[in-house]
Design a protein around this motif. Structure first.
Motif, PDB file in Angstrom:
ATOM      1  N   MET A  21      -5.726  -4.278   0.279  1.00 50.31           N
ATOM      2  CA  MET A  21      -5.957  -5.678  -0.098  1.00 50.31           C
ATOM      3  C   MET A  21      -5.472  -5.955  -1.522  1.00 50.31           C
ATOM      4  SD  MET A  21      -7.217  -7.331   2.489  1.00 50.31           S
ATOM      5  CE  MET A  21      -7.970  -8.765   1.767  1.00 50.31           C
ATOM      6  N   LYS A  22      -5.690  -5.001  -2.447  1.00 50.32           N
ATOM      7  CA  LYS A  22      -5.149  -5.149  -3.808  1.00 50.32           C
ATOM      8  C   LYS A  22      -3.633  -5.252  -3.748  1.00 50.32           C
ATOM      9  CE  LYS A  22      -8.598  -2.495  -6.364  1.00 50.32           C
ATOM     10  NZ  LYS A  22      -8.813  -1.225  -7.089  1.00 50.32           N
ATOM     11  N   ALA A  23      -3.000  -4.410  -2.925  1.00 49.01           N
ATOM     12  CA  ALA A  23      -1.532  -4.370  -2.846  1.00 49.01           C
ATOM     13  C   ALA A  23      -0.951  -5.685  -2.322  1.00 49.01           C
ATOM     14  CB  ALA A  23      -1.081  -3.193  -1.972  1.00 49.01           C
ATOM     15  N   VAL A  24      -1.654  -6.365  -1.415  1.00 47.95           N
ATOM     16  CA  VAL A  24      -1.143  -7.647  -0.910  1.00 47.95           C
ATOM     17  C   VAL A  24      -1.497  -8.802  -1.838  1.00 47.95           C
ATOM     18  CG1 VAL A  24      -1.099  -6.919   1.520  1.00 47.95           C
ATOM     19  CG2 VAL A  24      -3.093  -8.182   0.647  1.00 47.95           C
ATOM     20  N   GLY A  25      -2.307  -8.514  -2.866  1.00 47.02           N
ATOM     21  CA  GLY A  25      -2.601  -9.532  -3.866  1.00 47.02           C
ATOM     22  C   GLY A  25      -3.913 -10.260  -3.668  1.00 47.02           C
ATOM     23  N   PHE A  28     -10.630 -10.388  -6.084  1.00 47.46           N
ATOM     24  CA  PHE A  28     -11.846  -9.576  -6.018  1.00 47.46           C
ATOM     25  C   PHE A  28     -12.815 -10.080  -4.947  1.00 47.46           C
ATOM     26  CE2 PHE A  28     -16.209  -8.642  -7.404  1.00 47.46           C
ATOM     27  CZ  PHE A  28     -16.151  -7.259  -7.440  1.00 47.46           C
ATOM     28  N   ALA A  29     -13.089 -11.384  -4.929  1.00 47.44           N
ATOM     29  CA  ALA A  29     -14.063 -11.933  -3.973  1.00 47.44           C
ATOM     30  C   ALA A  29     -13.598 -11.724  -2.529  1.00 47.44           C
ATOM     31  CB  ALA A  29     -14.297 -13.419  -4.243  1.00 47.44           C
ATOM     32  N   SER A  30     -12.317 -11.973  -2.262  1.00 48.92           N
ATOM     33  CA  SER A  30     -11.774 -11.759  -0.909  1.00 48.92           C
ATOM     34  C   SER A  30     -11.884 -10.296  -0.506  1.00 48.92           C
ATOM     35  CB  SER A  30     -10.304 -12.182  -0.838  1.00 48.92           C
ATOM     36  OG  SER A  30     -10.180 -13.577  -0.931  1.00 48.92           O
ATOM     37  N   ARG A  31     -11.610  -9.397  -1.452  1.00 47.37           N
ATOM     38  CA  ARG A  31     -11.690  -7.963  -1.147  1.00 47.37           C
ATOM     39  C   ARG A  31     -13.121  -7.544  -0.855  1.00 47.37           C
ATOM     40  NH1 ARG A  31      -9.090  -7.084  -5.964  1.00 47.37           N
ATOM     41  NH2 ARG A  31     -10.553  -5.414  -6.471  1.00 47.37           N
ATOM     42  N   GLN A  32     -14.077  -8.080  -1.626  1.00 49.92           N
ATOM     43  CA  GLN A  32     -15.478  -7.729  -1.400  1.00 49.92           C
ATOM     44  C   GLN A  32     -15.923  -8.159  -0.004  1.00 49.92           C
ATOM     45  OE1 GLN A  32     -17.420  -5.776  -3.447  1.00 49.92           O
ATOM     46  NE2 GLN A  32     -15.402  -5.551  -4.360  1.00 49.92           N
ATOM     47  N   MET A  33     -15.554  -9.381   0.381  1.00 51.29           N
ATOM     48  CA  MET A  33     -15.929  -9.862   1.724  1.00 51.29           C
ATOM     49  C   MET A  33     -15.243  -9.032   2.803  1.00 51.29           C
ATOM     50  SD  MET A  33     -16.439 -13.981   1.595  1.00 51.29           S
ATOM     51  CE  MET A  33     -14.776 -14.374   1.182  1.00 51.29           C
ATOM     52  N   ALA A  34     -13.960  -8.720   2.601  1.00 50.06           N
ATOM     53  CA  ALA A  34     -13.216  -7.935   3.593  1.00 50.06           C
ATOM     54  C   ALA A  34     -13.818  -6.551   3.758  1.00 50.06           C
ATOM     55  CB  ALA A  34     -11.751  -7.841   3.188  1.00 50.06           C
ATOM     56  N   ASN A  35     -14.267  -5.955   2.656  1.00 47.61           N
ATOM     57  CA  ASN A  35     -14.844  -4.614   2.736  1.00 47.61           C
ATOM     58  C   ASN A  35     -16.211  -4.598   3.402  1.00 47.61           C
ATOM     59  OD1 ASN A  35     -12.749  -3.030   1.625  1.00 47.61           O
ATOM     60  ND2 ASN A  35     -13.254  -3.787  -0.397  1.00 47.61           N
ATOM     61  N   LEU A  36     -16.935  -5.704   3.316  1.00 49.55           N
ATOM     62  CA  LEU A  36     -18.243  -5.801   3.969  1.00 49.55           C
ATOM     63  C   LEU A  36     -18.120  -6.159   5.446  1.00 49.55           C
ATOM     64  CD1 LEU A  36     -20.264  -7.724   1.238  1.00 49.55           C
ATOM     65  CD2 LEU A  36     -20.547  -5.323   1.903  1.00 49.55           C
ATOM     66  N   ALA A  77      -6.788 -14.034   6.313  1.00 48.11           N
ATOM     67  CA  ALA A  77      -8.203 -14.099   5.935  1.00 48.11           C
ATOM     68  C   ALA A  77      -8.381 -14.291   4.431  1.00 48.11           C
ATOM     69  CB  ALA A  77      -8.927 -12.839   6.388  1.00 48.11           C
ATOM     70  N   ASP A  78      -7.416 -13.801   3.633  1.00 43.17           N
ATOM     71  CA  ASP A  78      -7.485 -13.980   2.179  1.00 43.17           C
ATOM     72  C   ASP A  78      -6.654 -15.183   1.722  1.00 43.17           C
ATOM     73  OD1 ASP A  78      -5.242 -12.371   2.957  1.00 43.17           O
ATOM     74  OD2 ASP A  78      -4.911 -11.870   0.860  1.00 43.17           O
ATOM     75  N   ASP A  79      -6.355 -16.073   2.677  1.00 47.81           N
ATOM     76  CA  ASP A  79      -5.703 -17.370   2.421  1.00 47.81           C
ATOM     77  C   ASP A  79      -4.240 -17.296   1.984  1.00 47.81           C
ATOM     78  OD1 ASP A  79      -7.771 -19.081   3.247  1.00 47.81           O
ATOM     79  OD2 ASP A  79      -8.816 -18.790   1.348  1.00 47.81           O
ATOM     80  N   ARG A  80      -3.564 -16.195   2.291  1.00 47.35           N
ATOM     81  CA  ARG A  80      -2.115 -16.177   2.067  1.00 47.35           C
ATOM     82  C   ARG A  80      -1.450 -16.985   3.178  1.00 47.35           C
ATOM     83  NH1 ARG A  80      -0.496 -11.078   3.287  1.00 47.35           N
ATOM     84  NH2 ARG A  80      -2.620 -10.577   3.890  1.00 47.35           N
ATOM     85  N   LYS A  81      -0.442 -17.769   2.829  1.00 51.91           N
ATOM     86  CA  LYS A  81       0.369 -18.500   3.812  1.00 51.91           C
ATOM     87  C   LYS A  81       1.589 -17.637   4.068  1.00 51.91           C
ATOM     88  CE  LYS A  81      -2.081 -22.402   3.256  1.00 51.91           C
ATOM     89  NZ  LYS A  81      -3.460 -22.012   3.399  1.00 51.91           N
ATOM     90  N   VAL A  82       1.690 -17.100   5.283  1.00 47.00           N
ATOM     91  CA  VAL A  82       2.752 -16.143   5.601  1.00 47.00           C
ATOM     92  C   VAL A  82       3.547 -16.587   6.822  1.00 47.00           C
ATOM     93  CG1 VAL A  82       1.412 -14.227   4.618  1.00 47.00           C
ATOM     94  CG2 VAL A  82       1.269 -14.679   7.063  1.00 47.00           C
TER      95      VAL A  82
END
Length: 134
Positions: A21-25, A28-36, A77-82
């Motif tokens: 998740m850090k690598a895709v940018g 912190f808040a998005s990563r915390q939710m994703a990890n939970l 899920a972390d709001d990237r538009k891809v």
């Protein structure tokens, strides 16, 4: 060959996902939710050849609908538009997401009745394992 992925899957393990998740940018808040989150993933195939993938967590529900090898817009899920392309190769369902000159690949394959999702961004790899939900 997509049929082997069809069904409801429950995540049972996640390795190195925070680094991915850090690598895709992701922030912190998005990563915390994703990890939970322990997502359930439902994959379905309709009679027109569209595949849908619905990920449900206590935080968010996301659904994408696509045809193999046809590019579509996706909000992650972390709001990237891809721009995403899903393809099938060697029994693997391969999701390629591109944005802002970056690319990440998520390869899903069935091994021993489990679905293994290998998430790769540059040299960072995360593995998420799902089991069929009865």
């Amino acid at each position: 060959m997509v049929e082997q992925f069809v069904g409801k899957w429950k995540m049972t393990s996640s390795d190195n996902f925070d680094e991915y998740m850090k690598a895709v940018g992701a922030g912190f808040a998005s990563r915390q939710m994703a990890n939970l989150a322990k997502p359930s993933l439902t994959i379905a195939l309709d009679d027109q050849g569209f595949i849908s993938m619905k990920a449900v967590t206590t935080f968010k529900t996301l659904e994408i609908k696509f045809k193999l090898d046809e590019e579509f817009d996706e909000t992650t899920a972390d709001d990237r538009k891809v721009k995403t392309i899903m393809s099938l190769a060697d029994g693997k369902l391969i999701q390629t997401q591109s944005w802002e000159g970056k690319t990440t690949i998520i390869e899903r394959e069935i091994q021993d009745c489990k679905m293994i999702a290998k998430c790769t961004m540059d040299d960072v790899v995360a593995i998420r394992t799902y089991e069929k939900d009865a």
